[in-house]
Motif scaffolding. Structure first.
Motif, PDB file in Angstrom:
ATOM      1  N   THR A 316       2.812  11.126  11.145  1.00 62.78           N
ATOM      2  CA  THR A 316       1.558  10.404  11.371  1.00 62.78           C
ATOM      3  C   THR A 316       0.408  11.074  10.622  1.00 62.78           C
ATOM      4  O   THR A 316      -0.404  10.389   9.977  1.00 62.78           O
ATOM      5  CB  THR A 316       1.268  10.368  12.881  1.00 62.78           C
ATOM      6  OG1 THR A 316       2.425   9.861  13.545  1.00 62.78           O
ATOM      7  CG2 THR A 316       0.102   9.488  13.197  1.00 62.78           C
ATOM      8  N   SER A 318       0.591  12.930   7.913  1.00 60.98           N
ATOM      9  CA  SER A 318       0.739  12.705   6.471  1.00 60.98           C
ATOM     10  C   SER A 318       0.300  11.299   6.124  1.00 60.98           C
ATOM     11  O   SER A 318      -0.393  11.062   5.125  1.00 60.98           O
ATOM     12  CB  SER A 318       2.195  12.843   6.039  1.00 60.98           C
ATOM     13  OG  SER A 318       2.772  13.971   6.580  1.00 60.98           O
ATOM     14  N   GLN A 319       0.701  10.355   6.994  1.00 64.26           N
ATOM     15  CA  GLN A 319       0.394   8.954   6.735  1.00 64.26           C
ATOM     16  C   GLN A 319      -1.119   8.728   6.721  1.00 64.26           C
ATOM     17  O   GLN A 319      -1.666   8.067   5.829  1.00 64.26           O
ATOM     18  CB  GLN A 319       1.047   8.162   7.861  1.00 64.26           C
ATOM     19  CG  GLN A 319       0.844   6.707   7.825  1.00 64.26           C
ATOM     20  CD  GLN A 319       1.618   6.092   9.002  1.00 64.26           C
ATOM     21  OE1 GLN A 319       2.739   6.490   9.300  1.00 64.26           O
ATOM     22  NE2 GLN A 319       1.006   5.150   9.662  1.00 64.26           N
ATOM     23  N   ARG A 320      -1.798   9.351   7.703  1.00 67.79           N
ATOM     24  CA  ARG A 320      -3.258   9.186   7.763  1.00 67.79           C
ATOM     25  C   ARG A 320      -3.910   9.844   6.547  1.00 67.79           C
ATOM     26  O   ARG A 320      -4.846   9.295   5.959  1.00 67.79           O
ATOM     27  CB  ARG A 320      -3.796   9.798   9.049  1.00 67.79           C
ATOM     28  CG  ARG A 320      -3.456   8.939  10.235  1.00 67.79           C
ATOM     29  CD  ARG A 320      -3.901   9.573  11.533  1.00 67.79           C
ATOM     30  NE  ARG A 320      -3.419   8.773  12.650  1.00 67.79           N
ATOM     31  CZ  ARG A 320      -3.324   9.229  13.895  1.00 67.79           C
ATOM     32  NH1 ARG A 320      -3.683  10.465  14.178  1.00 67.79           N
ATOM     33  NH2 ARG A 320      -2.889   8.436  14.853  1.00 67.79           N
ATOM     34  N   GLU A 358       3.733   7.352  -1.650  1.00 67.29           N
ATOM     35  CA  GLU A 358       3.900   6.479  -0.479  1.00 67.29           C
ATOM     36  C   GLU A 358       5.319   5.909  -0.417  1.00 67.29           C
ATOM     37  O   GLU A 358       5.921   5.842   0.663  1.00 67.29           O
ATOM     38  CB  GLU A 358       2.855   5.363  -0.481  1.00 67.29           C
ATOM     39  CG  GLU A 358       1.574   5.848   0.168  1.00 67.29           C
ATOM     40  CD  GLU A 358       0.424   4.866   0.044  1.00 67.29           C
ATOM     41  OE1 GLU A 358      -0.424   4.850   0.940  1.00 67.29           O
ATOM     42  OE2 GLU A 358       0.369   4.118  -0.965  1.00 67.29           O
ATOM     43  N   PHE A 361       7.445   8.620   0.704  1.00 65.75           N
ATOM     44  CA  PHE A 361       7.173   8.876   2.116  1.00 65.75           C
ATOM     45  C   PHE A 361       7.972   7.911   2.994  1.00 65.75           C
ATOM     46  O   PHE A 361       8.588   8.315   3.983  1.00 65.75           O
ATOM     47  CB  PHE A 361       5.668   8.739   2.372  1.00 65.75           C
ATOM     48  CG  PHE A 361       5.285   8.928   3.798  1.00 65.75           C
ATOM     49  CD1 PHE A 361       5.289  10.188   4.379  1.00 65.75           C
ATOM     50  CD2 PHE A 361       4.935   7.843   4.585  1.00 65.75           C
ATOM     51  CE1 PHE A 361       4.949  10.354   5.700  1.00 65.75           C
ATOM     52  CE2 PHE A 361       4.594   8.001   5.907  1.00 65.75           C
ATOM     53  CZ  PHE A 361       4.593   9.262   6.468  1.00 65.75           C
ATOM     54  N   HIS A 362       8.006   6.628   2.585  1.00 63.25           N
ATOM     55  CA  HIS A 362       8.776   5.663   3.367  1.00 63.25           C
ATOM     56  C   HIS A 362      10.265   5.992   3.345  1.00 63.25           C
ATOM     57  O   HIS A 362      10.955   5.872   4.353  1.00 63.25           O
ATOM     58  CB  HIS A 362       8.550   4.243   2.825  1.00 63.25           C
ATOM     59  CG  HIS A 362       7.174   3.749   3.110  1.00 63.25           C
ATOM     60  ND1 HIS A 362       6.551   2.795   2.359  1.00 63.25           N
ATOM     61  CD2 HIS A 362       6.285   4.108   4.061  1.00 63.25           C
ATOM     62  CE1 HIS A 362       5.350   2.575   2.845  1.00 63.25           C
ATOM     63  NE2 HIS A 362       5.155   3.368   3.869  1.00 63.25           N
TER      64      HIS A 362
ATOM     65  N   THR B 316       2.906  -0.334   2.990  1.00 67.18           N
ATOM     66  CA  THR B 316       1.767   0.493   2.591  1.00 67.18           C
ATOM     67  C   THR B 316       0.480  -0.073   3.179  1.00 67.18           C
ATOM     68  O   THR B 316      -0.359   0.674   3.706  1.00 67.18           O
ATOM     69  CB  THR B 316       1.693   0.541   1.058  1.00 67.18           C
ATOM     70  OG1 THR B 316       2.962   0.941   0.573  1.00 67.18           O
ATOM     71  CG2 THR B 316       0.652   1.507   0.585  1.00 67.18           C
ATOM     72  N   GLN B 319       0.340   0.636   6.826  1.00 73.62           N
ATOM     73  CA  GLN B 319       0.106   2.061   7.035  1.00 73.62           C
ATOM     74  C   GLN B 319      -1.368   2.404   6.851  1.00 73.62           C
ATOM     75  O   GLN B 319      -1.957   3.121   7.668  1.00 73.62           O
ATOM     76  CB  GLN B 319       0.973   2.780   6.012  1.00 73.62           C
ATOM     77  CG  GLN B 319       0.877   4.254   6.000  1.00 73.62           C
ATOM     78  CD  GLN B 319       1.834   4.776   4.941  1.00 73.62           C
ATOM     79  OE1 GLN B 319       2.948   4.290   4.781  1.00 73.62           O
ATOM     80  NE2 GLN B 319       1.392   5.764   4.189  1.00 73.62           N
ATOM     81  N   GLU B 358       2.441   3.437  15.752  1.00 70.83           N
ATOM     82  CA  GLU B 358       2.840   4.278  14.624  1.00 70.83           C
ATOM     83  C   GLU B 358       4.295   4.731  14.749  1.00 70.83           C
ATOM     84  O   GLU B 358       5.037   4.743  13.772  1.00 70.83           O
ATOM     85  CB  GLU B 358       1.891   5.471  14.489  1.00 70.83           C
ATOM     86  CG  GLU B 358       0.673   5.085  13.663  1.00 70.83           C
ATOM     87  CD  GLU B 358      -0.398   6.151  13.653  1.00 70.83           C
ATOM     88  OE1 GLU B 358      -1.118   6.248  12.657  1.00 70.83           O
ATOM     89  OE2 GLU B 358      -0.516   6.892  14.650  1.00 70.83           O
ATOM     90  N   HIS B 362       7.270   3.773  12.138  1.00 70.19           N
ATOM     91  CA  HIS B 362       8.216   4.687  11.476  1.00 70.19           C
ATOM     92  C   HIS B 362       9.654   4.242  11.697  1.00 70.19           C
ATOM     93  O   HIS B 362      10.480   4.303  10.782  1.00 70.19           O
ATOM     94  CB  HIS B 362       8.026   6.115  11.986  1.00 70.19           C
ATOM     95  CG  HIS B 362       6.745   6.704  11.522  1.00 70.19           C
ATOM     96  ND1 HIS B 362       6.095   7.708  12.191  1.00 70.19           N
ATOM     97  CD2 HIS B 362       5.961   6.412  10.462  1.00 70.19           C
ATOM     98  CE1 HIS B 362       4.991   8.018  11.560  1.00 70.19           C
ATOM     99  NE2 HIS B 362       4.888   7.240  10.503  1.00 70.19           N
TER     100      HIS B 362
END
Lengths: 450, 450
Positions: A316, A318-320, A358, A361-362, B316, B319, B358, B362
């Motif tokens: 979370t 990293s995503q933010r 990104e 990341f996914h 994306t 996110q 979130e 994921h």
């Protein structure tokens, strides 16, 4: 939604797991899988020793039977041509025993291939798990490097280009900090890095042992098949020396069969204890071997709604941070590019890097999720506890059948052999002429005994 | 990093795929799998027809052999006791043929179980895929509902609480818009919703057909085993009526064996064409059946670096929207809570919802990634193209062996039968006394023939 259909202990596992166990002092031993405890080892050794007891008993039985047959035979009146009573029964029982042995060999081949299937399923699951774990490490490394490269080149260029306007430089610095934070968070996700346990190595070791186990069983099965066929040939051809050699070989194979039965019984019992509740044991063992925290291991080995994702927080964050970098870059593009056209190139390049990150990341979220690794774990357990155990039980049935068949054959062979015509006049006459009087007499005698 | 170890066509697939195919006019047909094209269907039917040709040829051969044996026998001099020459060879060849048939039956049992294993692997992969697809739909539905609930209750409450300060209301409205955007994006991810194809249904259909195929083969194998055993018994007991009944049964099983061989050969050839390049066919078929876009299907069926994730954009955007909601909520907490303490409760509840969303996001990323579904696809292909094809080839070997064995037995049985003593004087004398002169003569005659 629930977990995907996983491993459930089979009825065989429950049945074997419920058998009572005892140590050498015959005190009861709990049937939880504890291969390092001396009591449990003794219980398994005792199961294997039961087969030794069986071997001893069957050898004593055969010896008593044969001694009784040799010494207590009623004296044959001289010149009597009638074969001893029960001779037909003896030869038939010998043939029937050998046919049962052959059926057992068929079952043995099936069991051996089933066990081999189960173990290869286990290795392939381990290889899959290894692939996932190394893919996580590789992806993290690649992404962190890409981000580091972006910080070193594009962001530095951007700061140099924008140095006349401090608020833009501050925005670029914020993006740099966020990028470094993302790299830091991602680095923590490569949880298998530096772990001394390699599933690849385990898979190779398992395959290596399995290869030799498989080969040994194939050789044992072929040996028994040859013994059965040559014994039948010896009986059909009434060849004394072949029957004698095959009697000795039968004794050897009987000992091997009981030996393999002991190994199989002990392995099946141990495997059933493992398979009735594998999670706790595997979790503890993996924790010892890898030193990973128990929340990570529980997440992968249990993978149900009760266990939360231990990487959730990092993911979370990293995503933010990635979303923040994106909005900062968009802000910079809006503000800076009209005034500093040379900032466009590093900005576009940074956005490209951000998109790739990104995507990675996914992919990382998907790899880190417990589904994939837990499915491998389930496949490994199914291979070991369903296919391999089932194959082992078939091998046990083979050993039992072949021990029974060989014991019967060993009792019958010397008696069938005694029914053969004496070899001295066998050698004197023309073997191939079925019409010489002696030959026909012999045939009558032998045939009537069947 | 590469894709995880997937399916690769085996040597058998290549070998069978390279056999030439022809239609009914014997024009060559390309060996690509096209089950709906008439030419290809004709090519497969022609392969099956080859077995019919084999059956016809073997029946003609048996008929010619037996007619020649019956009509062209040299007249036996009256009173001559010597059996016709070659009698022993005939009986032995009959026994050897039946033993080969029994070995073939063992191979058939193995092949049948192997095919069954492969097909059950296919069904279990389909069940796994169904689980993943329904989990995606379920998760999307759940998350969208949670977000909708948050918009309806907490965000509305928040707007009502903050209505005195317009800039805070604007921030809450922005959060509402973002939440609705996330829900909108997520809704688009449930790509399997409303698709008319259910992997569960396919798996059930496959299992249903396989159950009957398995049962039919087991019955055929048992029938042949019984025929072999009773024929051997008839030969050993020299029972004419048993041998006659078993000759007729052998003829029936010979026809069944050739029939099953035709089916197996056509299926193996068709399967090899499918397995040599399954992706294109499966992709086109699935696209027809489901109406899904080809980029989604390519992503799952190919799952390599060349095919980008078709959900990347949506993921994306979701996110980033989630990260924006988070920063807006944090801003509101900083600004609004000191002034409006009653805003704290809905804000905390919103943050809780955001955390859950979130987590679900994921999980959704993991489920949507091609790894899981592609692994199921690979497992299904391996089941069908490795285990099932291998089993089919074993069944083909069984059919070949049993056809050869039964044809030999059919040629030999009437000749062996002719060697039996005539039944009229067989019935007159005491059967059980091996020492009456006739009996011993008969034994000599039959034994010498062996």
């Amino acid at each position: 939604m629930g977990a995907p259909p996983g491993y459930r202990p089979s009825a065989w596992v429950h049945l074997l797991h419920q058998l009572p166990r005892a140590d050498f002092q015959l005190r009861p031993v709990p049937s939880g899988f504890a291969p390092r405890e001396q009591e449990y080892q003794q219980a398994l050794l005792l199961v294997a020793a039961l087969a030794g007891l069986g071997l001893g008993l069957s050898l004593i039985f055969i010896a008593v039977y044969l001694i009784r047959f040799c010494c207590c035979r009623p004296p044959e009146p001289p010149g009597a041509k009638s074969p001893p009573p029960g001779g037909g029964c003896v030869t038939w029982s010998c043939i029937a025993a050998l046919l049962v042995g052959c059926a057992g060999i068929g079952i043995g081949f099936y069991g051996n291939s089933e066990t081999s299937d189960g173990v290869s399923q286990l290795s392939s699951a381990l290889l899959h798990a290894n692939h996932t774990l190394s893919a996580i490490d590789h992806l993290v490394l690649e992404t962190v490097e890409t981000l580091g490269e972006a910080v070193r080149t594009e962001l530095t260029t951007l700061e140099e280009v924008l140095e006349q306007r401090t608020e833009l430089v501050a925005a670029a610095r914020a993006a740099r900090r966020q990028t470094e934070a993302v790299a830091q968070q991602l680095r923590g996700l490569a949880f298998w890095q530096g772990v001394p346990l390699s599933p690849l190595q385990v898979a190779e070791d398992v395959s290596f042992v399995e290869e030799y186990r498989w080969l040994a069983y194939v050789l044992l099965l072929l040996l028994e098949l040859l013994v059965c066929l040559f014994t039948l040939l010896g009986l059909a051809k009434q060849s004394k020396w072949l029957v004698i050699v095959m009697t000795v070989m039968s004794l050897l194979v009987l000992i091997l069969s009981w030996g393999s039965m002991g190994l199989e019984a002990a392995t099946a019992v141990g495997l059933s204890d493992f398979c009735s509740n594998p999670d706790t044991y595997v979790l503890n063992l993996t924790q010892e071997e890898t030193g990973l925290s128990s929340d990570i291991l529980s997440y992968y080995f249990l993978c149900n709604q009760a266990v939360s994702n231990p990487f959730q927080q990092r993911l979370t964050l990293s995503q933010r941070a990635l979303a923040n970098i994106h909005s900062q870059l968009q802000g910079l593009e809006r503000e800076a590019v009209p005034q500093f056209p040379s900032a466009q190139k590093p900005l576009l390049s940074l956005e490209e890097t951000l998109n790739v990150t990104e995507g990675n990341f996914h992919q990382l979220v998907a790899l880190l999720h417990c589904r994939g690794l837990h499915k491998d774990y389930g496949a490994a357990l199914r291979g070991l506890c369903e296919d391999a155990l089932e194959g082992l039980l078939f091998l046990l049935l083979f050993s039992l059948l072949s021990a029974a068949a060989l014991a019967t054959a060993l009792c019958s062979l010397p008696r069938a052999w005694a029914l053969f015509p004496p070899s001295d006049d066998y050698d004197d006459t023309d073997d191939d002429d079925p019409f010489n009087p002696q030959e026909s007499k012999r045939f009558v005698q032998w045939q009537s005994s069947i």
